[in-house]
Each structure stands twice: as structure tokens, then as C-alpha cells.
Design an enzyme around this catalytic site. Structure first.
Site, short mmCIF file in Angstrom:
data_model
loop_
_atom_site.label_atom_id
_atom_site.label_comp_id
_atom_site.label_asym_id
_atom_site.label_seq_id
_atom_site.Cartn_x
_atom_site.Cartn_y
_atom_site.Cartn_z
N ARG A 1 0.35 -4.68 -5.09
CA ARG A 1 0.43 -5.91 -4.26
C ARG A 1 0.63 -7.27 -5.07
O ARG A 1 -0.11 -7.52 -5.97
CB ARG A 1 -0.85 -6.03 -3.54
CG ARG A 1 -1.10 -4.90 -2.49
CD ARG A 1 -2.16 -5.09 -1.60
NE ARG A 1 -2.60 -3.98 -0.86
CZ ARG A 1 -2.15 -3.54 0.19
NH1 ARG A 1 -0.78 -4.13 0.66
NH2 ARG A 1 -2.60 -2.56 0.68
N GLY B 1 0.83 -1.18 -0.05
CA GLY B 1 0.04 0.04 0.04
C GLY B 1 0.76 1.20 -0.12
O GLY B 1 1.82 1.31 0.83
N THR C 1 4.32 2.55 5.73
CA THR C 1 2.71 2.26 5.79
C THR C 1 1.84 3.04 6.86
O THR C 1 2.43 3.20 7.95
CB THR C 1 2.51 0.72 6.15
OG1 THR C 1 1.03 0.34 6.59
CG2 THR C 1 3.40 0.32 7.35
N ASP D 1 2.24 -0.97 11.17
CA ASP D 1 2.20 -2.14 12.10
C ASP D 1 3.59 -3.20 11.83
O ASP D 1 3.71 -4.34 11.80
CB ASP D 1 1.24 -3.11 11.47
CG ASP D 1 1.21 -3.32 9.88
OD1 ASP D 1 1.78 -2.43 9.61
OD2 ASP D 1 0.34 -4.11 9.41
N ARG E 1 -6.98 -2.93 8.43
CA ARG E 1 -7.84 -4.42 8.03
C ARG E 1 -7.28 -5.50 9.16
O ARG E 1 -8.44 -6.30 9.57
CB ARG E 1 -7.54 -4.89 6.71
CG ARG E 1 -8.25 -6.09 6.22
CD ARG E 1 -8.06 -6.31 4.91
NE ARG E 1 -8.38 -5.51 3.87
CZ ARG E 1 -7.74 -5.48 2.69
NH1 ARG E 1 -7.00 -6.30 2.10
NH2 ARG E 1 -8.03 -4.45 1.75
N ASP F 1 4.82 -4.61 6.47
CA ASP F 1 5.26 -5.81 6.95
C ASP F 1 4.98 -6.96 5.76
O ASP F 1 6.01 -7.64 5.66
CB ASP F 1 4.41 -6.19 8.12
CG ASP F 1 2.96 -6.50 7.65
OD1 ASP F 1 2.37 -5.79 6.70
OD2 ASP F 1 2.53 -7.14 8.32
N ASP G 1 -0.57 1.65 8.30
CA ASP G 1 -0.90 0.80 9.31
C ASP G 1 0.11 0.95 10.60
O ASP G 1 -0.56 0.39 11.70
CB ASP G 1 -1.22 -0.67 8.66
CG ASP G 1 -2.28 -0.68 7.88
OD1 ASP G 1 -3.27 -0.03 7.86
OD2 ASP G 1 -2.12 -1.37 7.02
O1 F6P Z 1 -1.91 0.41 3.40
C1 F6P Z 1 -2.64 -0.51 4.39
C2 F6P Z 1 -4.09 -0.51 4.02
O2 F6P Z 1 -4.80 0.70 4.19
C3 F6P Z 1 -4.93 -1.34 5.28
O3 F6P Z 1 -5.24 -0.86 6.43
C4 F6P Z 1 -6.15 -1.64 4.51
O4 F6P Z 1 -6.71 -2.95 4.93
C5 F6P Z 1 -5.50 -2.01 3.04
O5 F6P Z 1 -4.28 -1.09 2.89
C6 F6P Z 1 -6.23 -1.98 1.91
O6 F6P Z 1 -5.64 -1.73 0.72
P1 F6P Z 1 -5.67 -2.19 -0.78
O7 F6P Z 1 -6.86 -1.94 -1.30
O8 F6P Z 1 -4.60 -1.57 -1.23
O9 F6P Z 1 -5.17 -3.67 -0.74
#
Ligand code: F6P
Length: 320
Positions: free
Chosen positions: A72, A11, A126, A130, A172, A103, A128
Site C-alpha cells: 500500500r 491487499g 480484492t 468492493d 474494514r 478500488d 473485499d
Molecule cells: O484486502 C482488503 C482488506 O482485507 C480489508 O478488508 C482490511 O481492512 C484490509 O485489507 C487490511 O489489510 P492491510 O493490513 O493490508 O491494510
């Protein structure tokens, strides 16, 4: 060290560009050539890259997103993908790879480190927050501030209409963003994936708030805590309060990075180049208790960062 590569993966996070800029300029000052692979791991697998120079990274420090783009990449998760990437990087004669990401990206980087002698350094980025080993990641502060700005607006309507709002923030799997944002906006209730909640407790809490004279409430819920639309509907049904839902979504991922995110990006980049020039590899740059440092990539990948529940407890006390 003559030639290194950079990639942004997973992300996007505000401040990734500031990191690309700082890596490139610091490397160039050390007479190191920099290549940027595009669209994350996918760009390595497809050998899509461009040279980065001190001039080509000009004018990006204030921009959110990543000029190298990101993705991703599921192919990379398979060992054949990792092997292929190792070969492409070897053919490219790059001596080191700096991975800017979260991560998931670091797990990929760790897998890659087992297949190659190329030196790998991670820079945590990120929203997040995390990543184990660092108190903060690039982009987290920006996302907290973005969410805060938006929720402050929602608060106006909550107060004016005496309504209850459920505001869904990103996260998430983890609740670092929800906890920080919840505390910052004075949320009455904060829901995070790490702490299981019962809807009946929420109704009870809201009713107690009404009894105390509170006419409106804001519930900040991380997306990983369940169906927030149903939660808002059930609150109306079970408490008689007028509840509404606001999903902040991807606005939290974009936008110009805050000063804090840009500074952290620059400091992480400095650490990354320092680690490489000192031949300390397979590590990630960290920020712990106010100091920049580094930890082992494997350790970071294998350990789950724990959520500081003190923030949640404080927020609860302050929402009385
Ligand atoms: O960048 C992290 C995040 O924002 C998470 O909190 C979220 O669940 C996820 O990315 C969703 O992103 P994508 O649609 O790019 O998978």
C-alpha cells in the site's frame, strides 16, 4: 502494441497469480512483451521490475498471494508521486499498464491516467469485493470459502458447548464478505459496516433465539463494525450466555485460489488483452450477471458499489 507492464497493488487476493499468468501468456501469444513491476506502485516509483515470460509464470496458477508482491503505497497518493510514476513508465517505453487490485488501486490508476497517454486497464482483485461495476472480484470466492471452512469448525464448538460466538471477518469498510459468509454458514446475526446496529438489539435477538430453543448462535461481524472483543464481553454480561470471540484475520487473504477465482482471473486477463488490442483503454474488466465485460475506469472509481441487502434479509429469515 509491443510492450505492456503489469502491477499488483493494495491487499493481496488469491487469484492474482492466475491473472499474471494469463495476461503474460495471452500477451506473448499476441507477440507483446510483458514487464512486471514489483511491490505495487512502489515498484513503479523505484523502477523495480522484471520481465515476465510464458515460462516464468509457470507453476503459479495454484498459489495465493502475488509473485510480483504488493504494497500500500502512500507516496503514490500525492500528485508528485503520480507524475513521477508517469515519467518512469514513459522512460520505460511501456505502451500500457494493467493494474490488478481493488478500488484504492484503481483510484491511483485513474489519477495516473490523467497524467499519461499510457493505456491503463484495471483487473478487479480484492477479497473485499468492493469494486463498482463488477459483481465479483478475483479472490472474493476464495476468501468466502476460507472463512466458511473456519466458521464451520467454530460451529462445532458452539454446538457442543452451547455457546455464542462472535466471528470477525475482514471488511474494514464494506460488508460484502461478511454478508456472503454469514449466509453460507447460517449465521444467526450478520453485522456489516453499511448497516448501523444497536447492541441491545443483538442481546434481544439472542434471547429470542434461546426462547425458540436455539442453544448456540454465531454472529458474523465485519471488522469495520466495531470492537468485536467488547461485543463478545457485553453479550456475556447482558445475556448471561457464554460468548467467545474468534478473529479470522489474514487467513482470509491467503491460500490457494478456488477454481472460481482462477477462472475469473483468466477471463479478466483475456478481456484486458482484448481491450488493449482493440485500443479501448482506461477501463476495468468486469463480471456482471454472468458475463464478462468492461466499464470506464473513472466511473468505477467515482461510484460506490452498493451492498445487496437481500442477502442479509434472506440470512435473517433462514436463521429463524
Ligand atoms: O484486502 C482488503 C482488506 O482485507 C480489508 O478488508 C482490511 O481492512 C484490509 O485489507 C487490511 O489489510 P492491510 O493490513 O493490508 O491494510
Amino acid at each position: 502494441l509491443k510492450k505492456i507492464a503489469v502491477v499488483t497493488s493494495g491487499g493481496d487476493a488469491p487469484g492474482m497469480n492466475a491473472a499474471i499468468r494469463a495476461i503474460t501468456r495471452l500477451a506473448n501469444l499476441n507477440k507483446i512483451e510483458v514487464t512486471g513491476f514489483e511491490r505495487g506502485w512502489e515498484g513503479i516509483l523505484t523502477n523495480t521490475h522484471k520481465p515476465l515470460t510464458s515460462r516464468s509464470v509457470g507453476g503459479i496458477i495454484q498459489q495465493g498471494g502475488t509473485m510480483l508482491r504488493t504494497a500500500r503505497c502512500t507516496e503514490f497518493m500525492q500528485s508528485s508521486g503520480v507524475k513521477q510514476a508517469a515519467q518512469i513508465l514513459a522512460d520505460h517505453k511501456t505502451e500500457a499498464l494493467i493494474v490488478i487490485g481493488g478500488d484504492g488501486s484503481f483510484k491511483g490508476a485513474y489519477d495516473l491516467s490523467k497524467q499519461t497517454d499510457i493505456k491503463i486497464i484495471g483487473i478487479p482483485a480484492t477479497i473485499d469485493n468492493d469494486v463498482f461495476g463488477t459483481d465479483e472480484t478475483i479472490g472474493f470466492d476464495t476468501a468466502v470459502n476460507t472463512a466458511q471452512t473456519e466458521i464451520d469448525k467454530v460451529r462445532d464448538t458452539a454446538l457442543s458447548h452451547e455457546r455464542t460466538f462472535v466471528v470477525e471477518v475482514m471488511g474494514r469498510k464494506r460488508g460484502f464478505l461478511a454478508s456472503a459468509v454469514g449466509l453460507a454458514v447460517g449465521a444467526e446475526i450478520i453485522l456489516v459496516p453499511e448497516v448501523k446496529h444497536q447492541d441491545s438489539r443483538i442481546y434481544q435477538k439472542l434471547k429470542e433465539n434461546t426462547a425458540k430453543g436455539k442453544k448456540s448462535s454465531i454472529i458474523v461481524a465485519a471488522e469495520g463494525t466495531g470492537d468485536t472483543r467488547t461485543l463478545a464481553e457485553q453479550i456475556t454480561k447482558n445475556t448471561g450466555m457464554e460468548a467467545r470471540l474468534t478473529v479470522l484475520g489474514y487467513v482470509q487473504r491467503g491460500g490457494s485460489p478456488t477454481a472460481r477465482s482462477r477462472i475469473l482471473a483468466s477471463l479478466f486477463a483475456e478481456k484486458a488483452i482484448e481491450l488493449l488490442t482493440q485500443d479501448k483503454v482506461n477501463r476495468i474488466a468486469t463480471f456482471q450477471r454472468g458475463r464478462i465485460g468492461s466499464i470506464d475506469l473513472e466511473k468505477s472509481c467515482r461510484t460506490e458499489k452498493s451492498l445487496d441487502t437481500d442477502l442479509l434479509e434472506l440470512a435473517e429469515k433462514l436463521a429463524t
